[in-house]
Design an enzyme around this catalytic site. Structure first.
Site, PDB file in Angstrom:
ATOM      1  CB  ILE A   7      -1.020   0.183   1.349  1.00 23.51           C
ATOM      2  CG1 ILE A   7      -1.460  -1.122   0.983  1.00 23.51           C
ATOM      3  CG2 ILE A   7      -1.931   1.033   1.609  1.00 23.51           C
ATOM      4  CD1 ILE A   7      -2.180  -1.322   2.903  1.00 23.51           C
ATOM      5  CB  THR A   8       1.981   3.756  -2.960  1.00 21.91           C
ATOM      6  OG1 THR A   8       0.730   4.036  -2.917  1.00 21.91           O
ATOM      7  CG2 THR A   8       2.328   3.154  -3.277  1.00 21.91           C
ATOM      8  N   GLY A   9       1.863   4.887   0.245  1.00 29.08           N
ATOM      9  CA  GLY A   9       1.019   6.108   1.173  1.00 29.08           C
ATOM     10  C   GLY A   9       0.188   5.885   2.135  1.00 29.08           C
ATOM     11  N   GLY A  13      -4.696   8.941   6.593  1.00 26.03           N
ATOM     12  CA  GLY A  13      -5.338   8.932   5.608  1.00 26.03           C
ATOM     13  C   GLY A  13      -6.246   7.354   5.660  1.00 26.03           C
ATOM     14  CE1 TYR A 159      -6.891  14.971  -5.639  1.00 24.39           C
ATOM     15  CE2 TYR A 159      -8.437  14.985  -6.146  1.00 24.39           C
ATOM     16  CZ  TYR A 159      -7.193  14.147  -5.859  1.00 24.39           C
ATOM     17  OH  TYR A 159      -8.331  13.117  -4.660  1.00 24.39           O
TER      18      TYR A 159
HETATM   19  N1  NAP Z   1      -9.925  11.567   0.817  1.00 24.36           N
HETATM   20  C1  NAP Z   1     -10.502  11.821  -0.155  1.00 24.36           C
HETATM   21  O1  NAP Z   1     -11.688  12.342   0.009  1.00 24.36           O
HETATM   22  C2  NAP Z   1     -11.022  11.451  -1.449  1.00 24.36           C
HETATM   23  C3  NAP Z   1     -11.530  11.278  -2.588  1.00 24.36           C
HETATM   24  C4  NAP Z   1     -10.885  10.578  -3.156  1.00 24.36           C
HETATM   25  C5  NAP Z   1     -10.169  10.347  -3.460  1.00 24.36           C
HETATM   26  N2  NAP Z   1      -8.766   9.884  -3.406  1.00 24.36           N
HETATM   27  C6  NAP Z   1      -7.565   9.741  -3.039  1.00 24.36           C
HETATM   28  O2  NAP Z   1      -7.200   8.844  -1.859  1.00 24.36           O
HETATM   29  C7  NAP Z   1      -5.288   8.356  -2.006  1.00 24.36           C
HETATM   30  C8  NAP Z   1      -5.122   9.120  -0.232  1.00 24.36           C
HETATM   31  O3  NAP Z   1      -5.613  10.279  -0.009  1.00 24.36           O
HETATM   32  P1  NAP Z   1      -5.468  10.694   1.817  1.00 24.36           P
HETATM   33  O4  NAP Z   1      -6.985  11.705   1.760  1.00 24.36           O
HETATM   34  O5  NAP Z   1      -5.951   9.186   2.013  1.00 24.36           O
HETATM   35  O6  NAP Z   1      -4.332  11.325   2.089  1.00 24.36           O
HETATM   36  P2  NAP Z   1      -3.704  11.918   2.986  1.00 24.36           P
HETATM   37  O7  NAP Z   1      -4.312  11.600   4.372  1.00 24.36           O
HETATM   38  O8  NAP Z   1      -3.108  12.736   2.429  1.00 24.36           O
HETATM   39  O9  NAP Z   1      -2.889  10.214   2.432  1.00 24.36           O
HETATM   40  C9  NAP Z   1      -2.277  11.055   1.650  1.00 24.36           C
HETATM   41  C10 NAP Z   1      -0.656   8.867   1.653  1.00 24.36           C
HETATM   42  O10 NAP Z   1       0.307  10.038   0.609  1.00 24.36           O
HETATM   43  C11 NAP Z   1       1.335  10.144   1.148  1.00 24.36           C
HETATM   44  N3  NAP Z   1       1.981  10.620   0.570  1.00 24.36           N
HETATM   45  C12 NAP Z   1       2.150  12.111  -0.450  1.00 24.36           C
HETATM   46  N4  NAP Z   1       2.596  12.691  -0.667  1.00 24.36           N
HETATM   47  C13 NAP Z   1       3.666  11.678  -1.236  1.00 24.36           C
HETATM   48  C14 NAP Z   1       5.468  11.610  -1.590  1.00 24.36           C
HETATM   49  N5  NAP Z   1       5.810  12.485  -2.165  1.00 24.36           N
HETATM   50  N6  NAP Z   1       5.292  10.322  -1.814  1.00 24.36           N
HETATM   51  C15 NAP Z   1       5.418   8.916  -0.747  1.00 24.36           C
HETATM   52  N7  NAP Z   1       4.716   9.538  -0.753  1.00 24.36           N
HETATM   53  C16 NAP Z   1       3.238  10.472  -0.211  1.00 24.36           C
HETATM   54  C17 NAP Z   1       1.845  11.228   2.304  1.00 24.36           C
HETATM   55  O11 NAP Z   1       1.840  10.734   2.860  1.00 24.36           O
HETATM   56  P3  NAP Z   1       2.552  11.505   4.566  1.00 24.36           P
HETATM   57  O12 NAP Z   1       2.310  11.085   5.709  1.00 24.36           O
HETATM   58  O13 NAP Z   1       3.994  11.441   4.879  1.00 24.36           O
HETATM   59  O14 NAP Z   1       1.940  12.399   4.190  1.00 24.36           O
HETATM   60  C18 NAP Z   1      -0.165   9.610   3.029  1.00 24.36           C
HETATM   61  O15 NAP Z   1       0.249   9.081   3.451  1.00 24.36           O
HETATM   62  C19 NAP Z   1      -5.260  10.106  -2.967  1.00 24.36           C
HETATM   63  O16 NAP Z   1      -3.949   9.168  -4.197  1.00 24.36           O
HETATM   64  C20 NAP Z   1      -6.279  10.885  -2.728  1.00 24.36           C
HETATM   65  O17 NAP Z   1      -6.669  11.542  -4.424  1.00 24.36           O
HETATM   66  C21 NAP Z   1      -9.694  10.570  -1.699  1.00 24.36           C
END
Ligand code: NAP
Length: 271
Positions: A7-9, A13, A159
């Site tokens: 799982i990346t990231g 979140g 985005y």
């Molecule tokens: N939340 C929503 O409602 C929603 C809706 C549609 C799609 N998404 C998608 O779901 C996915 C997860 O998003 P989230 O909402 O959970 O956001 P989040 O809490 O900001 O988590 C993002 C994750 O990606 C990592 N990351 C960011 N930049 C990176 C980099 N340069 N290199 C390596 N890791 C990196 C972050 O690391 P750090 O912990 O170090 O920051 C974190 O683990 C994303 O692709 C987002 O676009 C989210």
């Protein structure tokens, strides 16, 4: 039998919530993050939930293409096979839009890095392995040329383009690879309460578990075994049509070709 799942990231979140959910199901979890400190914290949280959980930690900044290559090499050095790759890491607002490679950091993390990682890990992925790609309800048309240089457009616009582009290459790879893996772009549901949503929209957002639960289902459940290339929209809880551009195989191929060209250019420049 337990599966091997990258799982990346997974340090925050939806990714962290997904890892926590999977930790109770006796799988081997390969956690990726860009901060060693946050990775170790995630591991501690998982061990608190499931002491027997098998966890490996991988650190890589996915805005840097050589780091993406190193991540693939590190995983390949320890594993001959991978059951699931969840390309979850993503960004919305970034402190600096220009990446170390002179590209747009937002396109790199959201679109190009998951493509490169998937391609490099293909030798580990079987016909039945699954690649779960994080798309979004936000999808906007993107010219292939836009991927090649930093954009002057705002975070919301870029985005949405980056998320249509990952949806498009997901469908292209699903159509063009004869021997799998199963590749499924997923909108995990909109406005889930992650730091991304708080930063981007200034709102608390909904329960992250909703996103984690759908990623776990898409990764593991039989009903998704034959869904390669289909777009799952968890805002409505079913497969749905993505943006019309992603229904055009020629446009999907053009996005994949642009990413291949960009990666070849980078290789030529950086050796
Ligand atoms: N939340 C929503 O409602 C929603 C809706 C549609 C799609 N998404 C998608 O779901 C996915 C997860 O998003 P989230 O909402 O959970 O956001 P989040 O809490 O900001 O988590 C993002 C994750 O990606 C990592 N990351 C960011 N930049 C990176 C980099 N340069 N290199 C390596 N890791 C990196 C972050 O690391 P750090 O912990 O170090 O920051 C974190 O683990 C994303 O692709 C987002 O676009 C989210």
């Amino acid at each position: 039998m337990g599966k091997t799942i990258l799982i990346t990231g997974s340090t925050d979140g939806i990714g962290l919530a997904t890892a926590k959910t999977l930790s109770k199901l006796e799988h081997t979890l390969l956690l990726h993050g860009r901060s060693q400190h946050k990775l170790e914290s995630a591991q501690t949280q998982l061990r608190d939930l499931a002491p027997e959980c098998s966890v490996e930690l991988y650190s890589a900044d996915l805005s840097v293409l050589s780091d993406v290559e190193s991540l693939a090499s590190a995983v390949s050095a320890r594993h001959d096979s991978l059951d699931v790759l969840i390309n979850n890491a993503g960004v919305f607002v970034v402190p600096e839009t220009i990446s170390a490679d002179g590209l747009d950091c937002r396109f790199v993390v959201n679109t190009i890095a998951p493509y490169l990682l998937t391609k490099r890990l293909l030798p580990l992925l079987s016909r039945t392995s699954r690649v779960v790609n994080l798309s979004s309800a936000a999808q906007a048309p993107v010219n292939p040329e836009e991927l090649f240089k930093p954009s002057v457009q705002g975070d919301t616009a870029v985005y949405a383009k980056s998320k249509l582009a990952i949806t498009m290459w997901s469908r292209h790879l699903a159509d063009s690879l004869d021997d799998g893996p199963v590749i499924i772009p997923v909108n995990p549901a909109s406005f889930l309460g992650s730091k991304m949503v708080k930063e981007a929209y200034g709102r608390q957002g909904g329960d992250l578990q909703r996103g984690a639960d759908i990623l776990v289902k898409v990764a593991l459940e039989d009903e998704f075994a034959n869904a390669s290339g289909l777009y799952f929209d968890n805002d409505i809880g079913q497969f749905s049509s993505p943006h019309p551009d992603a229904l055009d195989p020629t446009k999907n191929q053009q996005i994949a070709d642009a990413i291949e060209q960009l990666l070849a250019d980078q290789l030529a420049t950086n050796g």
